[in-house]
Design an enzyme around this catalytic site. Structure first.
Site, PDB file in Angstrom:
ATOM      1  N   ASN A 115      39.951  36.160  62.162  1.00 43.27           N
ATOM      2  CA  ASN A 115      39.848  34.826  62.641  1.00 43.27           C
ATOM      3  C   ASN A 115      40.779  34.674  63.945  1.00 43.27           C
ATOM      4  O   ASN A 115      41.793  35.216  64.137  1.00 43.27           O
ATOM      5  CB  ASN A 115      40.337  33.854  61.675  1.00 43.27           C
ATOM      6  CG  ASN A 115      39.180  33.525  60.464  1.00 43.27           C
ATOM      7  OD1 ASN A 115      38.281  34.344  60.674  1.00 43.27           O
ATOM      8  ND2 ASN A 115      39.959  33.158  59.583  1.00 43.27           N
ATOM      9  N   HIS A 132      40.789  40.419  65.946  1.00 41.56           N
ATOM     10  CA  HIS A 132      39.737  40.095  67.026  1.00 41.56           C
ATOM     11  C   HIS A 132      40.290  39.139  67.958  1.00 41.56           C
ATOM     12  O   HIS A 132      39.787  38.454  68.661  1.00 41.56           O
ATOM     13  CB  HIS A 132      38.749  39.462  66.222  1.00 41.56           C
ATOM     14  CG  HIS A 132      37.842  40.411  65.367  1.00 41.56           C
ATOM     15  ND1 HIS A 132      37.329  40.136  64.536  1.00 41.56           N
ATOM     16  CD2 HIS A 132      37.797  41.969  65.274  1.00 41.56           C
ATOM     17  CE1 HIS A 132      36.612  41.180  63.858  1.00 41.56           C
ATOM     18  NE2 HIS A 132      36.984  42.271  64.399  1.00 41.56           N
ATOM     19  N   CYS A 161      47.098  39.842  86.021  1.00 40.53           N
ATOM     20  CA  CYS A 161      48.477  39.764  85.112  1.00 40.53           C
ATOM     21  C   CYS A 161      49.642  39.610  85.776  1.00 40.53           C
ATOM     22  O   CYS A 161      49.957  40.460  86.773  1.00 40.53           O
ATOM     23  CB  CYS A 161      48.346  41.026  84.196  1.00 40.53           C
ATOM     24  SG  CYS A 161      49.757  41.305  83.389  1.00 40.53           S
ATOM     25  N   GLY A 201      36.931  35.373  52.331  1.00 37.12           N
ATOM     26  CA  GLY A 201      36.190  34.609  53.457  1.00 37.12           C
ATOM     27  C   GLY A 201      35.537  35.659  54.476  1.00 37.12           C
ATOM     28  O   GLY A 201      35.438  35.259  55.546  1.00 37.12           O
ATOM     29  N   THR A 202      35.509  36.909  53.882  1.00 35.26           N
ATOM     30  CA  THR A 202      34.670  37.764  54.951  1.00 35.26           C
ATOM     31  C   THR A 202      33.462  38.379  54.221  1.00 35.26           C
ATOM     32  O   THR A 202      33.517  38.707  53.164  1.00 35.26           O
ATOM     33  CB  THR A 202      35.912  38.943  55.403  1.00 35.26           C
ATOM     34  OG1 THR A 202      35.322  39.757  56.262  1.00 35.26           O
ATOM     35  CG2 THR A 202      36.355  39.778  54.038  1.00 35.26           C
ATOM     36  N   ALA A 245      37.998  29.436  49.348  1.00 36.33           N
ATOM     37  CA  ALA A 245      39.217  29.822  49.541  1.00 36.33           C
ATOM     38  C   ALA A 245      40.452  28.868  49.325  1.00 36.33           C
ATOM     39  O   ALA A 245      41.260  28.787  48.816  1.00 36.33           O
ATOM     40  CB  ALA A 245      39.352  30.432  50.678  1.00 36.33           C
TER      41      ALA A 245
HETATM   42  P1  NAD Z   1      31.052  36.109  58.329  1.00 36.82           P
HETATM   43  O1  NAD Z   1      30.913  34.869  59.386  1.00 36.82           O
HETATM   44  O2  NAD Z   1      30.469  37.172  58.642  1.00 36.82           O
HETATM   45  O3  NAD Z   1      31.256  35.666  57.074  1.00 36.82           O
HETATM   46  C1  NAD Z   1      31.755  34.574  56.493  1.00 36.82           C
HETATM   47  C2  NAD Z   1      32.021  34.947  54.933  1.00 36.82           C
HETATM   48  O4  NAD Z   1      32.811  33.686  54.335  1.00 36.82           O
HETATM   49  C3  NAD Z   1      30.654  34.982  54.095  1.00 36.82           C
HETATM   50  O5  NAD Z   1      31.007  36.220  53.287  1.00 36.82           O
HETATM   51  C4  NAD Z   1      30.851  33.630  53.318  1.00 36.82           C
HETATM   52  O6  NAD Z   1      30.247  33.773  52.138  1.00 36.82           O
HETATM   53  C5  NAD Z   1      32.299  33.452  53.019  1.00 36.82           C
HETATM   54  N1  NAD Z   1      32.689  32.069  53.052  1.00 36.82           N
HETATM   55  C6  NAD Z   1      31.971  30.759  53.509  1.00 36.82           C
HETATM   56  N2  NAD Z   1      32.784  29.854  53.087  1.00 36.82           N
HETATM   57  C7  NAD Z   1      33.657  30.240  52.504  1.00 36.82           C
HETATM   58  C8  NAD Z   1      34.924  29.425  51.751  1.00 36.82           C
HETATM   59  N3  NAD Z   1      35.026  28.250  51.842  1.00 36.82           N
HETATM   60  N4  NAD Z   1      35.988  30.323  51.164  1.00 36.82           N
HETATM   61  C9  NAD Z   1      35.532  31.390  51.224  1.00 36.82           C
HETATM   62  N5  NAD Z   1      34.666  32.378  51.815  1.00 36.82           N
HETATM   63  C10 NAD Z   1      33.763  31.540  52.233  1.00 36.82           C
HETATM   64  O7  NAD Z   1      32.864  36.033  58.749  1.00 36.82           O
HETATM   65  P2  NAD Z   1      33.643  37.414  59.097  1.00 36.82           P
HETATM   66  O8  NAD Z   1      33.391  38.491  58.010  1.00 36.82           O
HETATM   67  O9  NAD Z   1      35.019  37.111  59.432  1.00 36.82           O
HETATM   68  O10 NAD Z   1      33.387  38.212  60.515  1.00 36.82           O
HETATM   69  C11 NAD Z   1      32.665  37.640  61.665  1.00 36.82           C
HETATM   70  C12 NAD Z   1      33.170  37.469  62.811  1.00 36.82           C
HETATM   71  O11 NAD Z   1      33.248  36.146  63.061  1.00 36.82           O
HETATM   72  C13 NAD Z   1      34.648  37.946  63.011  1.00 36.82           C
HETATM   73  O12 NAD Z   1      34.586  38.925  63.734  1.00 36.82           O
HETATM   74  C14 NAD Z   1      35.507  36.819  63.274  1.00 36.82           C
HETATM   75  O13 NAD Z   1      36.138  37.035  64.353  1.00 36.82           O
HETATM   76  C15 NAD Z   1      34.551  35.810  63.744  1.00 36.82           C
HETATM   77  N6  NAD Z   1      34.811  34.526  63.354  1.00 36.82           N
HETATM   78  C16 NAD Z   1      35.752  33.848  63.519  1.00 36.82           C
HETATM   79  C17 NAD Z   1      35.893  32.263  63.252  1.00 36.82           C
HETATM   80  C18 NAD Z   1      37.334  31.903  63.043  1.00 36.82           C
HETATM   81  O14 NAD Z   1      38.117  32.098  63.664  1.00 36.82           O
HETATM   82  N7  NAD Z   1      37.349  30.812  62.317  1.00 36.82           N
HETATM   83  C19 NAD Z   1      34.719  31.663  63.055  1.00 36.82           C
HETATM   84  C20 NAD Z   1      33.483  32.371  63.256  1.00 36.82           C
HETATM   85  C21 NAD Z   1      33.375  33.786  63.478  1.00 36.82           C
END
Ligand code: NAD
Length: 265
Positions: A115, A132, A161, A201-202, A245
């Site tokens: 995240n 990331h 920089c 949550g991944t 989560a």
């Molecule tokens: P992803 O978007 O691929 O998957 C999200 C996962 O979270 C899914 O498996 C889903 O079922 C699960 N999920 C949804 N709601 C949930 C909850 N309440 N509790 C637990 N799990 C839940 O995400 P990823 O695997 O992190 O990879 C995607 C990329 O997106 C990463 O590189 C990340 O950097 C980026 N990203 C980050 C953010 C952030 O910083 N909040 C937001 C969007 C995307």
């Protein structure tokens, strides 16, 4: 919370207590309950708007001034606007707070997060790599020095920089951009040291992060998944908590506290 979830949380607490070195891998789902949309899944940004171009970093290198002009330009609609607005207003949720508490309790030794939203730091997590990057920071691509975005004045485009004169971009790792090697080295060392990893949550689709749980498993460690949906990692997992989560992690902290002081089973 159903009895299946309660049972899985209890199993997870027992596994965490028995483990020697616990790490966690967190993803976008953890921040979903803070109002930040995920990329994938039913309400995901990419599901609704389509996937972005996969050559973002190459475009940045070709024309860094254009990248910065876009960054500085306010946007009112589309996936970037939606994400930026959510990031500006989001607060850490009970899931982030529970991970920070697990660290304070001495249960969680290290957090690898995908995240970019800065919510782990705001919740109090300290031992972590934001693999990331972090959207509230800028980074020099030559020397990897990071700067707080709020304290960096962009007086020329593209900015350079102050330390080495290299090109500065937002810290978030773009498609096609190499992850700074010291972050990756730290992640590899932590995965190698782990005999238990909590997957929160991944979706397990983004590499190299998705490889860390497999490393733990291949070395005989255990995996605990916290996710309402099945993922690419589920088949490797020893305990699966099918719940959001923000509900499951505080319950896990509660169960671990209850086990504290009792002899190991
Ligand atoms: P992803 O978007 O691929 O998957 C999200 C996962 O979270 C899914 O498996 C889903 O079922 C699960 N999920 C949804 N709601 C949930 C909850 N309440 N509790 C637990 N799990 C839940 O995400 P990823 O695997 O992190 O990879 C995607 C990329 O997106 C990463 O590189 C990340 O950097 C980026 N990203 C980050 C953010 C952030 O910083 N909040 C937001 C969007 C995307």
């Amino acid at each position: 919370m159903g009895s299946g979830v309660e049972q899985a949380v209890q199993q997870a607490a027992t596994a965490l207590r028995a483990a020697r070195y616990v790490t966690a891998l967190a993803g976008a789902g953890l921040s979903a309950e803070s109002g930040i949309p995920t990329f994938r899944g039913p309400q995901g940004l990419w599901t609704r708007f389509g996937e972005p171009p996969m050559d973002g970093y190459q475009r940045f290198l070709r024309d860094p001034a254009a990248y910065w002009q876009e960054q500085l330009q306010p946007t009112s609609e589309g996936p970037r606007a939606e994400l930026v607005k959510a990031l500006e207003t989001a607060q850490p949720n009970p899931g982030h707070l529970a991970l920070a508490e697990l660290e304070q309790m001495g249960v969680l030794r290290f957090l690898i997060t995908q995240n970019i939203d800065n919510l782990h730091a705001r919740a109090g997590s300290q031992q972590m790599v934001e693999v990331h990057g972090n959207r509230s920071k800028l980074r020099c691509i030559a020397c990897d020095q990071r700067y707080a975005r709020s304290e960096f004045s962009v007086s020329q485009v593209p900015p350079s920089c102050p330390q080495c004169g290299g090109l500065v971009k937002v810290d978030t790792v773009m498609f096609g951009e190499p992850i700074p090697s010291r972050w990756l080295q730290a992640c590899h060392a932590e995965a190698a040291a782990s005999d238990c990893m909590l997957l929160v949550g991944t979706s397990g689709t983004v590499y190299p992060a998705a490889a860390f749980p497999q490393m733990v498993k291949e070395r005989g460690g255990s995996l605990i998944e916290v996710n309402p949906l099945e993922t690419h990692l589920t088949r490797w997992c020893d305990v699966v908590i099918r719940a959001p989560a923000a509900e499951a992690l505080p319950l896990l902290v509660q169960r671990l506290r209850a086990l504290q002081g009792k002899p190991n089973a």
